[in-house]
Every structure is written in structure tokens, then in C-alpha cells.
Design a protein around this motif. Structure first.
Motif, PDB file in Angstrom:
ATOM      1  N   ALA A 154       0.834  -1.210   0.000  1.00  0.00           N
ATOM      2  CA  ALA A 154       0.000   0.000   0.000  1.00  0.00           C
ATOM      3  C   ALA A 154       0.866   1.257   0.000  1.00  0.00           C
ATOM      4  CB  ALA A 154      -0.919  -0.009   1.222  1.00  0.00           C
ATOM      5  N   ALA A 155       1.926   1.258   0.774  1.00  0.00           N
ATOM      6  CA  ALA A 155       2.823   2.419   0.802  1.00  0.00           C
ATOM      7  C   ALA A 155       3.475   2.629  -0.562  1.00  0.00           C
ATOM      8  CB  ALA A 155       3.887   2.229   1.880  1.00  0.00           C
ATOM      9  N   THR A 156       3.796   1.543  -1.243  1.00  0.00           N
ATOM     10  CA  THR A 156       4.413   1.633  -2.567  1.00  0.00           C
ATOM     11  C   THR A 156       3.463   2.271  -3.581  1.00  0.00           C
ATOM     12  OG1 THR A 156       5.723  -0.344  -2.104  1.00  0.00           O
ATOM     13  CG2 THR A 156       5.477   0.271  -4.406  1.00  0.00           C
ATOM     14  N   PHE A 157       2.188   1.869  -3.533  1.00  0.00           N
ATOM     15  CA  PHE A 157       1.190   2.384  -4.476  1.00  0.00           C
ATOM     16  C   PHE A 157       0.451   3.615  -3.961  1.00  0.00           C
ATOM     17  CE2 PHE A 157       1.526  -2.009  -6.088  1.00  0.00           C
ATOM     18  CZ  PHE A 157       1.689  -1.750  -7.430  1.00  0.00           C
ATOM     19  N   ARG A 158       0.746   3.997  -2.714  1.00  0.00           N
ATOM     20  CA  ARG A 158       0.087   5.140  -2.072  1.00  0.00           C
ATOM     21  C   ARG A 158      -1.432   4.963  -2.012  1.00  0.00           C
ATOM     22  NH1 ARG A 158       3.922   9.408  -5.074  1.00  0.00           N
ATOM     23  NH2 ARG A 158       5.751   9.047  -3.787  1.00  0.00           N
ATOM     24  N   VAL A 159      -1.825   3.789  -1.525  1.00  0.00           N
ATOM     25  CA  VAL A 159      -3.235   3.485  -1.297  1.00  0.00           C
ATOM     26  C   VAL A 159      -3.376   2.905   0.109  1.00  0.00           C
ATOM     27  CG1 VAL A 159      -3.740   3.064  -3.744  1.00  0.00           C
ATOM     28  CG2 VAL A 159      -3.056   1.159  -2.279  1.00  0.00           C
ATOM     29  N   ASP A 160      -4.599   2.678   0.539  1.00  0.00           N
ATOM     30  CA  ASP A 160      -4.863   2.089   1.845  1.00  0.00           C
ATOM     31  C   ASP A 160      -4.585   0.580   1.793  1.00  0.00           C
ATOM     32  OD1 ASP A 160      -7.036   0.836   3.902  1.00  0.00           O
ATOM     33  OD2 ASP A 160      -6.413   2.862   4.507  1.00  0.00           O
TER      34      ASP A 160
END
Length: 67
Positions: free
Chosen positions: A16-22
């Protein structure tokens, strides 16, 4: 086969941090079959780092990675 065994496994939070999503979004993607995941003996999802990197690089490099 050796590279598959040595591949680092990422948590939904790391993906999620890599894709900037929850992190729940990553879990939904896996449940829908949009990305492949591995289940731990405890039932938690893990994702192969090489597959996540391929998805980040674009559709041509990720061909065959999606479940």
C-alpha cells in the motif's frame, strides 16, 4: 526457481505504501484477483516483491504477473 524462493515477501501495508493506497485496497485487489498473493499459515496475505516492482514499471513488464 531459486529466485522465487529468495524473493522478499511484502505485507499489504508495504504494498500500500508503494502504491500510495490504503492497505485494505491492496487486500481487495488480491481478493478480486488483480494481484497475486500468498497466504501465510496464519492466513495473512503476502505479496512477492518482484511482482509488485513489475507492476510499478508498467504493463509490458508486468505481463504474466497478474493472477
Amino acid at each position: 526457481m531459486e529466485s522465487i524462493i529468495a524473493d522478499k515477501l511484502l505485507t499489504p501495508g508495504e504494498v500500500a505504501a508503494t502504491f500510495r493506497v490504503d492497505p485494505k485496497t491492496v487486500t481487495r485487489w488480491a481478493a478480486a484477483g488483480r494481484i497475486s498473493s500468498i497466504r501465510t499459515p496464519g492466513g495473512h496475505r503476502r505479496f512477492r516483491e518482484s511482482q509488485i516492482r513489475a507492476l510499478l514499471e508498467g504493463p509490458a513488464e508486468a505481463e504474466g504477473v497478474l493472477a
